[in-house]
Structures are given as C-alpha cells and as structure tokens.
Design an enzyme around this catalytic site. Structure first.
Site, PDB file in Angstrom:
ATOM      1  N   ARG A   6       0.829  -1.196   0.000  1.00 41.75           N
ATOM      2  CA  ARG A   6       0.000   0.000   0.000  1.00 41.75           C
ATOM      3  C   ARG A   6       0.864   1.246   0.000  1.00 41.75           C
ATOM      4  O   ARG A   6       1.965   1.267   0.548  1.00 41.75           O
ATOM      5  CB  ARG A   6      -0.908   0.016   1.226  1.00 41.75           C
ATOM      6  N   ARG A  62       4.285   5.646 -16.289  1.00 42.32           N
ATOM      7  CA  ARG A  62       4.906   5.668 -17.616  1.00 42.32           C
ATOM      8  C   ARG A  62       6.144   6.561 -17.651  1.00 42.32           C
ATOM      9  O   ARG A  62       6.908   6.535 -18.602  1.00 42.32           O
ATOM     10  CB  ARG A  62       3.896   6.129 -18.669  1.00 42.32           C
ATOM     11  N   CYS A  74      -6.740   3.585 -12.777  1.00 42.01           N
ATOM     12  CA  CYS A  74      -7.174   4.627 -11.841  1.00 42.01           C
ATOM     13  C   CYS A  74      -8.669   4.513 -11.574  1.00 42.01           C
ATOM     14  O   CYS A  74      -9.420   4.046 -12.433  1.00 42.01           O
ATOM     15  CB  CYS A  74      -6.916   6.014 -12.419  1.00 42.01           C
ATOM     16  N   GLU A  77     -11.892   7.392  -5.357  1.00 38.24           N
ATOM     17  CA  GLU A  77     -12.038   6.924  -3.976  1.00 38.24           C
ATOM     18  C   GLU A  77     -13.454   7.283  -3.525  1.00 38.24           C
ATOM     19  O   GLU A  77     -14.009   8.282  -3.976  1.00 38.24           O
ATOM     20  CB  GLU A  77     -11.006   7.641  -3.094  1.00 38.24           C
ATOM     21  N   ARG A  89      -4.125   7.173  -3.437  1.00 38.64           N
ATOM     22  CA  ARG A  89      -3.824   5.901  -2.783  1.00 38.64           C
ATOM     23  C   ARG A  89      -3.442   4.865  -3.834  1.00 38.64           C
ATOM     24  O   ARG A  89      -3.971   4.869  -4.937  1.00 38.64           O
ATOM     25  CB  ARG A  89      -5.039   5.400  -2.002  1.00 38.64           C
ATOM     26  N   TYR A 107       3.710   5.863   3.106  1.00 38.79           N
ATOM     27  CA  TYR A 107       2.775   6.966   3.310  1.00 38.79           C
ATOM     28  C   TYR A 107       3.569   8.262   3.346  1.00 38.79           C
ATOM     29  O   TYR A 107       4.463   8.417   4.176  1.00 38.79           O
ATOM     30  CB  TYR A 107       1.993   6.773   4.618  1.00 38.79           C
ATOM     31  N   ARG A 115      -2.233   5.894   8.308  1.00 43.39           N
ATOM     32  CA  ARG A 115      -1.728   4.699   8.998  1.00 43.39           C
ATOM     33  C   ARG A 115      -0.393   5.016   9.667  1.00 43.39           C
ATOM     34  O   ARG A 115       0.661   4.564   9.226  1.00 43.39           O
ATOM     35  CB  ARG A 115      -1.546   3.545   8.012  1.00 43.39           C
TER      36      ARG A 115
END
Length: 122
Positions: A6, A62, A74, A77, A89, A107, A115
């Site tokens: 992640r 790319r 893509c 969210e 994310r 992150y 997180r």
C-alpha cells in the site's frame, strides 16, 4: 508469494504536474524499499479523492524507466465525510518472497495520518 503493497500521498493543488510528481515519488519509493522490479508487479490500482481530477495519476508510472508494461488502473475513492482530502492511494500487487510483516507500506505527506503505525516502519 503474492503480496499487496500500500501507498498513499497527498498533493496541495489539483494540478497535473504535482499529482504526477507525487505519485511517481511514492511508487518509486514503494518499489525501492520492497526491492520490487517491474517484472514482479502483477498490477497497480490507484484511487484519488473526488477533489482530484486534473490528471490520471497512473500516467506517472509511464515516467518510470522500465515500467511500460506494468498494468495500471485509476479509479475514484469513495467520498466519506471528514476523510483526508487531495489524497492519492495505491495498491501494488507483487510477487515477492517478503513475509506479510516485512512489506513496507509507504505513506507520504499528509497521508502519514492514514496509517501512522505503518508509516513509522519505513
């Protein structure tokens, strides 16, 4: 073994240049800290909060040498009241020998708030 890595970052403005730069930086860091090469990546999913529509962040992949054939997609969210704005994310699915607890999630910027328990590990 297949593992998910992640990542999340934020931008200050809804502008293509910043979105691509921050996404590229995050993706490169995810690959480096987890010792992942493009041929180990099954796919990359990228989501953006509704306030980001200036660019497809997948375009950032790319810009990375050797990533031409990495499948990427893509999507928006979900809009949750009070959620972190201007956030990108990533879920990178990879083939790796790392154990689940050894995977380093990345992150950056304001996304460390998502997180902090995992952000401190990197």
């Amino acid at each position: 073994m297949i593992r998910g890595i992640r990542g999340a970052t934020t931008v200050q403005k809804n502008e293509e240049k910043e979105m691509l730069e921050e996404t590229k930086k995050m993706i490169e860091q995810m690959a480096v800290v987890n010792q992942v090469s493009p041929d180990q990546i099954a796919s990359v999913l990228i989501s953006v909060t509704p306030d980001l529509d200036a660019a497809f962040p997948a375009k950032a992949l790319r810009l990375i040498n050797g990533w031409k054939y990495v499948p990427v997609m893509c999507m928006p969210e979900i809009s949750v009241p009070g959620s972190l704005p201007q956030c990108i994310r990533v879920m990178m699915t990879v083939n790796t020998e790392l154990g689940q607890e050894e995977v380093e999630h990345v992150y950056l910027n304001e996304a460390v708030k998502l997180r902090p328990d995992l952000a401190d590990k990197a």
